[in-house]
Write a protein that holds these residues in place. Structure first.
Motif, PDB file in Angstrom:
ATOM      1  N   LEU A 109       0.815  -1.221   0.000  1.00 32.75           N
ATOM      2  CA  LEU A 109       0.000   0.000   0.000  1.00 32.75           C
ATOM      3  C   LEU A 109       0.846   1.267   0.000  1.00 32.75           C
ATOM      4  CD1 LEU A 109      -2.977   0.942   0.255  1.00 32.75           C
ATOM      5  CD2 LEU A 109      -2.738   0.712   2.732  1.00 32.75           C
ATOM      6  N   PHE A 110       2.062   1.154   0.498  1.00 29.59           N
ATOM      7  CA  PHE A 110       2.919   2.326   0.623  1.00 29.59           C
ATOM      8  C   PHE A 110       3.919   2.451  -0.528  1.00 29.59           C
ATOM      9  CE2 PHE A 110       1.224   1.424   4.778  1.00 29.59           C
ATOM     10  CZ  PHE A 110       0.855   2.681   5.224  1.00 29.59           C
ATOM     11  N   ARG A 111       3.619   1.767  -1.629  1.00 29.03           N
ATOM     12  CA  ARG A 111       4.429   1.872  -2.837  1.00 29.03           C
ATOM     13  C   ARG A 111       3.532   2.250  -4.017  1.00 29.03           C
ATOM     14  NH1 ARG A 111       9.808   1.989  -3.066  1.00 29.03           N
ATOM     15  NH2 ARG A 111       9.979   0.451  -4.751  1.00 29.03           N
ATOM     16  N   ALA A 112       4.101   2.933  -4.973  1.00 30.76           N
ATOM     17  CA  ALA A 112       3.415   3.318  -6.205  1.00 30.76           C
ATOM     18  C   ALA A 112       4.150   2.694  -7.384  1.00 30.76           C
ATOM     19  CB  ALA A 112       3.393   4.834  -6.343  1.00 30.76           C
ATOM     20  N   ARG A 113       3.428   2.525  -8.495  1.00 30.31           N
ATOM     21  CA  ARG A 113       4.031   1.912  -9.677  1.00 30.31           C
ATOM     22  C   ARG A 113       3.508   2.601 -10.930  1.00 30.31           C
ATOM     23  NH1 ARG A 113       2.505  -2.902 -12.354  1.00 30.31           N
ATOM     24  NH2 ARG A 113       1.225  -3.560 -10.582  1.00 30.31           N
ATOM     25  N   CYS A 114       4.385   2.730 -11.904  1.00 29.53           N
ATOM     26  CA  CYS A 114       4.030   3.377 -13.165  1.00 29.53           C
ATOM     27  C   CYS A 114       3.342   2.383 -14.082  1.00 29.53           C
ATOM     28  CB  CYS A 114       5.284   3.930 -13.830  1.00 29.53           C
ATOM     29  SG  CYS A 114       4.969   4.737 -15.415  1.00 29.53           S
ATOM     30  N   THR A 115       2.240   2.793 -14.679  1.00 28.19           N
ATOM     31  CA  THR A 115       1.513   1.921 -15.605  1.00 28.19           C
ATOM     32  C   THR A 115       2.210   1.812 -16.957  1.00 28.19           C
ATOM     33  OG1 THR A 115       0.133   3.767 -16.342  1.00 28.19           O
ATOM     34  CG2 THR A 115      -0.704   2.424 -14.518  1.00 28.19           C
ATOM     35  N   ALA A 116       3.182   2.691 -17.210  1.00 28.56           N
ATOM     36  CA  ALA A 116       3.868   2.677 -18.503  1.00 28.56           C
ATOM     37  C   ALA A 116       5.189   1.921 -18.451  1.00 28.56           C
ATOM     38  CB  ALA A 116       4.103   4.112 -18.981  1.00 28.56           C
ATOM     39  N   GLY A 118       6.685   0.591 -15.449  1.00 25.43           N
ATOM     40  CA  GLY A 118       6.803  -0.378 -14.373  1.00 25.43           C
ATOM     41  C   GLY A 118       7.663   0.057 -13.202  1.00 25.43           C
ATOM     42  N   HIS A 119       8.237   1.239 -13.261  1.00 23.22           N
ATOM     43  CA  HIS A 119       9.054   1.736 -12.155  1.00 23.22           C
ATOM     44  C   HIS A 119       8.204   1.838 -10.879  1.00 23.22           C
ATOM     45  CE1 HIS A 119      12.120   4.025 -10.034  1.00 23.22           C
ATOM     46  NE2 HIS A 119      11.243   4.981  -9.788  1.00 23.22           N
ATOM     47  N   ALA A 120       8.801   1.487  -9.733  1.00 22.09           N
ATOM     48  CA  ALA A 120       8.086   1.553  -8.455  1.00 22.09           C
ATOM     49  C   ALA A 120       8.845   2.433  -7.477  1.00 22.09           C
ATOM     50  CB  ALA A 120       7.906   0.150  -7.880  1.00 22.09           C
ATOM     51  N   TRP A 121       8.111   3.097  -6.597  1.00 18.20           N
ATOM     52  CA  TRP A 121       8.719   4.015  -5.635  1.00 18.20           C
ATOM     53  C   TRP A 121       7.801   4.154  -4.428  1.00 18.20           C
ATOM     54  CZ3 TRP A 121       6.281   5.229 -10.103  1.00 18.20           C
ATOM     55  CH2 TRP A 121       5.221   6.137 -10.055  1.00 18.20           C
ATOM     56  N   ASP A 122       8.303   4.811  -3.378  1.00 20.32           N
ATOM     57  CA  ASP A 122       7.502   5.033  -2.182  1.00 20.32           C
ATOM     58  C   ASP A 122       6.335   5.962  -2.509  1.00 20.32           C
ATOM     59  OD1 ASP A 122       9.186   3.448  -0.696  1.00 20.32           O
ATOM     60  OD2 ASP A 122      10.336   5.115   0.134  1.00 20.32           O
ATOM     61  N   ALA A 123       5.148   5.528  -2.142  1.00 20.05           N
ATOM     62  CA  ALA A 123       3.950   6.298  -2.461  1.00 20.05           C
ATOM     63  C   ALA A 123       3.805   7.485  -1.509  1.00 20.05           C
ATOM     64  CB  ALA A 123       2.712   5.420  -2.360  1.00 20.05           C
ATOM     65  N   PRO A 124       3.304   8.613  -1.995  1.00 21.22           N
ATOM     66  CA  PRO A 124       2.936   9.700  -1.090  1.00 21.22           C
ATOM     67  C   PRO A 124       1.667   9.328  -0.328  1.00 21.22           C
ATOM     68  CG  PRO A 124       2.243  10.225  -3.321  1.00 21.22           C
ATOM     69  CD  PRO A 124       3.011   8.928  -3.410  1.00 21.22           C
ATOM     70  N   ALA A 125       1.351  10.105   0.682  1.00 21.37           N
ATOM     71  CA  ALA A 125       0.142   9.826   1.462  1.00 21.37           C
ATOM     72  C   ALA A 125      -1.108   9.888   0.599  1.00 21.37           C
ATOM     73  CB  ALA A 125       0.033  10.812   2.628  1.00 21.37           C
ATOM     74  N   GLU A 126      -1.121  10.818  -0.358  1.00 21.56           N
ATOM     75  CA  GLU A 126      -2.254  10.974  -1.267  1.00 21.56           C
ATOM     76  C   GLU A 126      -1.772  10.805  -2.699  1.00 21.56           C
ATOM     77  OE1 GLU A 126      -5.597  11.937  -0.720  1.00 21.56           O
ATOM     78  OE2 GLU A 126      -5.353  11.680   1.449  1.00 21.56           O
ATOM     79  N   MET A 127      -2.368   9.850  -3.408  1.00 22.41           N
ATOM     80  CA  MET A 127      -2.082   9.690  -4.828  1.00 22.41           C
ATOM     81  C   MET A 127      -3.279  10.169  -5.637  1.00 22.41           C
ATOM     82  SD  MET A 127      -0.199   5.959  -4.898  1.00 22.41           S
ATOM     83  CE  MET A 127       0.055   6.030  -6.681  1.00 22.41           C
ATOM     84  N   ALA A 128      -3.025  10.595  -6.877  1.00 20.62           N
ATOM     85  CA  ALA A 128      -4.100  11.125  -7.712  1.00 20.62           C
ATOM     86  C   ALA A 128      -3.861  10.758  -9.164  1.00 20.62           C
ATOM     87  CB  ALA A 128      -4.174  12.650  -7.574  1.00 20.62           C
ATOM     88  N   PRO A 129      -4.933  10.653  -9.948  1.00 23.30           N
ATOM     89  CA  PRO A 129      -4.766  10.435 -11.384  1.00 23.30           C
ATOM     90  C   PRO A 129      -3.911  11.561 -11.982  1.00 23.30           C
ATOM     91  CG  PRO A 129      -7.063  10.173 -10.755  1.00 23.30           C
ATOM     92  CD  PRO A 129      -6.358  10.742  -9.567  1.00 23.30           C
ATOM     93  N   GLY A 130      -3.015  11.193 -12.834  1.00 24.59           N
ATOM     94  CA  GLY A 130      -2.159  12.200 -13.451  1.00 24.59           C
ATOM     95  C   GLY A 130      -0.855  12.422 -12.739  1.00 24.59           C
ATOM     96  N   ASP A 131      -0.657  11.815 -11.561  1.00 19.28           N
ATOM     97  CA  ASP A 131       0.648  11.926 -10.904  1.00 19.28           C
ATOM     98  C   ASP A 131       1.722  11.392 -11.841  1.00 19.28           C
ATOM     99  OD1 ASP A 131      -0.481  12.934  -8.616  1.00 19.28           O
ATOM    100  OD2 ASP A 131      -0.290  11.087  -7.440  1.00 19.28           O
ATOM    101  N   PRO A 132       2.815  12.143 -12.061  1.00 23.26           N
ATOM    102  CA  PRO A 132       3.838  11.683 -13.010  1.00 23.26           C
ATOM    103  C   PRO A 132       4.770  10.658 -12.376  1.00 23.26           C
ATOM    104  CG  PRO A 132       4.449  13.817 -12.116  1.00 23.26           C
ATOM    105  CD  PRO A 132       3.083  13.503 -11.563  1.00 23.26           C
ATOM    106  N   CYS A 133       5.199   9.719 -13.191  1.00 20.77           N
ATOM    107  CA  CYS A 133       6.216   8.755 -12.764  1.00 20.77           C
ATOM    108  C   CYS A 133       7.555   9.480 -12.619  1.00 20.77           C
ATOM    109  CB  CYS A 133       6.328   7.641 -13.794  1.00 20.77           C
ATOM    110  SG  CYS A 133       7.764   6.569 -13.596  1.00 20.77           S
TER     111      CYS A 133
END
Length: 232
Positions: A109-116, A118-133
């Motif tokens: 839950l505390f990680r984010a991943r790029c749909t293009a 595949g890069h993964a990184w620590d997620a911010p507290a709030e994620m939103a559509p359009g957040d750039p990789c």
């Protein structure tokens, strides 16, 4: 080699205030899983999906590890290199309790991943559509969660660990979701002692050599004390 391979599910975190999915008041009774836990749902309404996981991320960040998490961390500390935790949970309560060898087969839950890319990184507290990789700048990041229809993480490592384990314990899991539901059978075929610790009998309880039913925060510390008494 991990002598103790331990699978944990939602039941171990329920006592920390994190909702389970399949109980009568579970998350799947309040949400349509097709809308918030599938790639198709994310493609159709990324805002809804992000709002759902943002709320879960906040809930998980405010939760505290309980006695079951702490006991497993104590087991790993006492037996370095001999304990592997495989968790179906996407919270970080095992790590916050002190466990270091944890495989999140359903993502984090505390990680984010790029749909293009595949890069993964620590997620911010709030994620939103359009957040750039941060790697490729593509505006389509998603929670690094394994959704329905996607393949769990670390499966080669997990199957190898199950084949080598001396003890396999499943804690707080319903036994209804594959491939995790088959772990007990694989471990047993390889000669491991198998143990279920669950609030009530799971769907796969008959596959285990031993079963203990009750609160994880009571039973897991008791089991860990027994293991350390035998190995100490």
């Amino acid at each position: 080699m991990a002598r103790f391979v331990i699978l944990t599910g939602a039941g171990i975190s329920a006592e920390s205030g994190l909702g389970t999915f399949r109980d009568k008041d579970g998350l799947w009774t309040r949400y349509d899983l097709r809308e918030i836990a599938t790639p198709e749902g994310f493609a159709a309404n990324p805002r809804l999906v992000h709002d759902f996981y943002n709320a879960r991320r906040k809930n998980a960040a405010e939760a505290l590890p309980n006695a079951a998490h702490a006991a497993l961390a104590r087991l790993e500390k006492a037996l370095p290199g001999e304990v592997l935790i495989i968790t179906q949970n996407i919270d970080n309560l095992h790590e916050r309790a002190g466990s270091r060898t944890v495989l999140h087969m359903h993502g984090d839950l505390f990680r984010a991943r790029c749909t293009a890319c595949g890069h993964a990184w620590d997620a911010p507290a709030e994620m939103a559509p359009g957040d750039p990789c941060p790697a490729c700048a593509h505006p389509g990041t998603r929670p690094d969660i394994v959704w329905f229809g996607e393949f769990p993480y670390f499966m080669e490592e997990i199957w190898d660990a199950l084949r080598r384990a001396k003890t396999f314990a499943a804690i707080g899991t319903s036994g209804s979701v594959y491939p995790a539901a088959a772990f007990v059978q694989d471990a047993a075929r390889a000669g491991a002692h198998t143990l279920e610790i669950n609030l009530e009998p799971s769907e796969t309880v008959n596959d285990f050599a031993e079963a203990r039913h009750g609160r994880a925060s009571d039973l897991v510390p008791e089991w860990v004390n027994e293991v350390l008494a035998r190995t100490g």
